[in-house]
Design an enzyme around this catalytic site. Structure first.
Site, PDB file in Angstrom:
ATOM      1  N   PRO A  10       0.797  -1.229   0.000  1.00 19.26           N
ATOM      2  CA  PRO A  10       0.000   0.000   0.000  1.00 19.26           C
ATOM      3  C   PRO A  10       0.831   1.280   0.000  1.00 19.26           C
ATOM      4  O   PRO A  10       1.889   1.351   0.629  1.00 19.26           O
ATOM      5  CB  PRO A  10      -0.822  -0.096   1.297  1.00 19.26           C
ATOM      6  CG  PRO A  10      -0.114  -1.101   2.129  1.00 19.26           C
ATOM      7  CD  PRO A  10       0.538  -2.051   1.181  1.00 19.26           C
ATOM      8  N   ASN A  11       0.314   2.244  -0.731  1.00 20.50           N
ATOM      9  CA  ASN A  11       0.864   3.600  -0.846  1.00 20.50           C
ATOM     10  C   ASN A  11       2.140   3.681  -1.693  1.00 20.50           C
ATOM     11  O   ASN A  11       2.611   4.772  -1.986  1.00 20.50           O
ATOM     12  CB  ASN A  11       1.116   4.230   0.538  1.00 20.50           C
ATOM     13  CG  ASN A  11      -0.180   4.393   1.307  1.00 20.50           C
ATOM     14  OD1 ASN A  11      -1.113   4.988   0.796  1.00 20.50           O
ATOM     15  ND2 ASN A  11      -0.259   3.842   2.504  1.00 20.50           N
ATOM     16  N   ARG A  18       5.043  10.887  -2.663  1.00 21.39           N
ATOM     17  CA  ARG A  18       4.833  10.592  -1.246  1.00 21.39           C
ATOM     18  C   ARG A  18       6.145  10.783  -0.474  1.00 21.39           C
ATOM     19  O   ARG A  18       7.139  10.115  -0.752  1.00 21.39           O
ATOM     20  CB  ARG A  18       4.401   9.132  -1.138  1.00 21.39           C
ATOM     21  CG  ARG A  18       4.362   8.593   0.245  1.00 21.39           C
ATOM     22  CD  ARG A  18       4.253   7.075   0.238  1.00 21.39           C
ATOM     23  NE  ARG A  18       4.078   6.603   1.580  1.00 21.39           N
ATOM     24  CZ  ARG A  18       4.356   5.369   1.983  1.00 21.39           C
ATOM     25  NH1 ARG A  18       4.800   4.477   1.132  1.00 21.39           N
ATOM     26  NH2 ARG A  18       4.176   5.030   3.229  1.00 21.39           N
ATOM     27  N   TYR A  23      11.253   8.501   0.696  1.00 25.26           N
ATOM     28  CA  TYR A  23      11.090   7.433  -0.302  1.00 25.26           C
ATOM     29  C   TYR A  23      11.662   7.780  -1.685  1.00 25.26           C
ATOM     30  O   TYR A  23      11.612   6.949  -2.591  1.00 25.26           O
ATOM     31  CB  TYR A  23       9.604   7.067  -0.427  1.00 25.26           C
ATOM     32  CG  TYR A  23       9.017   6.538   0.875  1.00 25.26           C
ATOM     33  CD1 TYR A  23       9.491   5.352   1.432  1.00 25.26           C
ATOM     34  CD2 TYR A  23       8.027   7.237   1.553  1.00 25.26           C
ATOM     35  CE1 TYR A  23       8.985   4.875   2.631  1.00 25.26           C
ATOM     36  CE2 TYR A  23       7.504   6.766   2.752  1.00 25.26           C
ATOM     37  CZ  TYR A  23       7.991   5.578   3.286  1.00 25.26           C
ATOM     38  OH  TYR A  23       7.488   5.114   4.470  1.00 25.26           O
ATOM     39  N   ASN A  73       7.930  -5.713  -0.983  1.00 24.81           N
ATOM     40  CA  ASN A  73       7.883  -4.591  -0.047  1.00 24.81           C
ATOM     41  C   ASN A  73       6.409  -4.475   0.343  1.00 24.81           C
ATOM     42  O   ASN A  73       5.603  -3.891  -0.386  1.00 24.81           O
ATOM     43  CB  ASN A  73       8.377  -3.300  -0.690  1.00 24.81           C
ATOM     44  CG  ASN A  73       8.365  -2.148   0.313  1.00 24.81           C
ATOM     45  OD1 ASN A  73       7.833  -2.280   1.425  1.00 24.81           O
ATOM     46  ND2 ASN A  73       8.961  -1.022  -0.065  1.00 24.81           N
ATOM     47  N   ALA A  76       3.256  -0.835   4.795  1.00 26.18           N
ATOM     48  CA  ALA A  76       2.750  -0.822   6.176  1.00 26.18           C
ATOM     49  C   ALA A  76       2.267  -2.202   6.635  1.00 26.18           C
ATOM     50  O   ALA A  76       2.304  -2.512   7.833  1.00 26.18           O
ATOM     51  CB  ALA A  76       1.621   0.197   6.302  1.00 26.18           C
ATOM     52  N   GLU A  97      12.667  -9.553   1.317  1.00 22.34           N
ATOM     53  CA  GLU A  97      11.894  -8.391   1.780  1.00 22.34           C
ATOM     54  C   GLU A  97      12.734  -7.128   1.538  1.00 22.34           C
ATOM     55  O   GLU A  97      13.899  -7.087   1.913  1.00 22.34           O
ATOM     56  CB  GLU A  97      11.628  -8.570   3.281  1.00 22.34           C
ATOM     57  CG  GLU A  97      10.924  -7.416   3.955  1.00 22.34           C
ATOM     58  CD  GLU A  97      10.751  -7.663   5.465  1.00 22.34           C
ATOM     59  OE1 GLU A  97      11.129  -8.748   5.970  1.00 22.34           O
ATOM     60  OE2 GLU A  97      10.260  -6.747   6.131  1.00 22.34           O
ATOM     61  N   HIS A  99      12.784  -2.819   1.943  1.00 24.05           N
ATOM     62  CA  HIS A  99      12.218  -1.549   2.397  1.00 24.05           C
ATOM     63  C   HIS A  99      13.116  -0.426   1.907  1.00 24.05           C
ATOM     64  O   HIS A  99      14.344  -0.504   2.037  1.00 24.05           O
ATOM     65  CB  HIS A  99      12.082  -1.484   3.921  1.00 24.05           C
ATOM     66  CG  HIS A  99      11.122  -2.508   4.418  1.00 24.05           C
ATOM     67  ND1 HIS A  99       9.763  -2.361   4.270  1.00 24.05           N
ATOM     68  CD2 HIS A  99      11.324  -3.714   4.989  1.00 24.05           C
ATOM     69  CE1 HIS A  99       9.169  -3.445   4.749  1.00 24.05           C
ATOM     70  NE2 HIS A  99      10.096  -4.282   5.186  1.00 24.05           N
ATOM     71  N   ARG A 106      13.309   4.259  12.431  1.00 23.29           N
ATOM     72  CA  ARG A 106      12.073   5.052  12.393  1.00 23.29           C
ATOM     73  C   ARG A 106      11.214   4.789  13.635  1.00 23.29           C
ATOM     74  O   ARG A 106      11.725   4.350  14.659  1.00 23.29           O
ATOM     75  CB  ARG A 106      11.342   4.759  11.069  1.00 23.29           C
ATOM     76  CG  ARG A 106      12.214   5.120   9.845  1.00 23.29           C
ATOM     77  CD  ARG A 106      11.472   4.968   8.549  1.00 23.29           C
ATOM     78  NE  ARG A 106      10.359   5.889   8.457  1.00 23.29           N
ATOM     79  CZ  ARG A 106       9.395   5.798   7.542  1.00 23.29           C
ATOM     80  NH1 ARG A 106       9.426   4.831   6.639  1.00 23.29           N
ATOM     81  NH2 ARG A 106       8.415   6.676   7.516  1.00 23.29           N
TER      82      ARG A 106
HETATM   83  C1  DQA Z   1       8.304   0.969   3.722  1.00 26.53           C
HETATM   84  C2  DQA Z   1       8.384   1.202   5.230  1.00 26.53           C
HETATM   85  C3  DQA Z   1       7.028   1.013   5.877  1.00 26.53           C
HETATM   86  O1  DQA Z   1       7.116   1.221   7.279  1.00 26.53           O
HETATM   87  C4  DQA Z   1       6.038   2.017   5.311  1.00 26.53           C
HETATM   88  O2  DQA Z   1       4.763   1.796   5.860  1.00 26.53           O
HETATM   89  C5  DQA Z   1       6.008   2.001   3.828  1.00 26.53           C
HETATM   90  C6  DQA Z   1       7.244   1.847   3.075  1.00 26.53           C
HETATM   91  C7  DQA Z   1       9.641   1.274   3.011  1.00 26.53           C
HETATM   92  O3  DQA Z   1       9.793   0.844   1.884  1.00 26.53           O
HETATM   93  O4  DQA Z   1      10.506   1.930   3.585  1.00 26.53           O
HETATM   94  O5  DQA Z   1       4.959   2.234   3.223  1.00 26.53           O
HETATM   95  O6  DQA Z   1       7.996  -0.391   3.491  1.00 26.53           O
END
Ligand code: DQA
Length: 149
Positions: A10-11, A18, A23, A73, A76, A97, A99, A106
């Site tokens: 998501p997002n 964003r 990011y 990835n 959240a 995985e 990120h 964080r």
């Molecule tokens: C994320 C880190 C997560 O905590 C966050 O909710 C994201 C992006 C990252 O790629 O750093 O949406 O996965």
């Protein structure tokens, strides 16, 4: 040719606009294009998938039988989703995985990944470079552990 699916949670469809300080400025579309072309150089067929919905992500992971390696990835959902964790446990193929940000630097709630101990490894905090490194790992492991020139 080995097939790799890169799954964005998501997002991440908002990449580029964003929180660019966290990011980066590249859009998801451009990133995916670069990853497909990087994959080709490594001899990998790369497919990408993004969803803001937990169930859609679970269903994509369940289709993993059509791939040799997953890069995920879960955004959240990393910190909350037992369903995504269970889906990764249910499939027989390795996953890495990724990120973009360093989740361990964080907020407290980001410092736990429910996926960490069901994936082969994690690549964290290196920006979008992490996805390329994940493809390097996929090529390395799928091509018999040979080193990449
Ligand atoms: C994320 C880190 C997560 O905590 C966050 O909710 C994201 C992006 C990252 O790629 O750093 O949406 O996965």
């Amino acid at each position: 040719m080995s097939k790799v699916c890169i799954i964005h949670g998501p997002n991440l469809n908002l990449l580029g606009s964003r929180e660019p300080l966290v990011y980066g400025k590249i859009t998801l579309e451009e990133l995916n294009k670069q990853l497909i072309s990087y994959g080709q150089k490594l001899g990998l067929e790369v497919e990408t998938f993004q969803s803001n919905h937990e169930g859609a992500l679970v269903e994509k992971i369940q289709q993993a039988a059509s791939y040799d390696y997953l890069v995920i990835n879960a955004a959240a959902y990393t910190h909350t989703s037992i369903a995504i964790r269970d889906a990764l446990l249910a499939i027989k193929i390795p996953a890495v995985e990724v990120h973009i940000s360093n989740i361990y630097q964080r907020e407290d709630f980001r410092q736990q990944s429910l996926l960490a101990n069901v994936v082969q490894g994690q690549i964290i905090g290196l920006g979008v470079l992490g996805y390329r490194l994940a493809l390097d790992a996929a090529a390395y492991f799928l091509q018999g552990g040979k080193s990449i020139d």
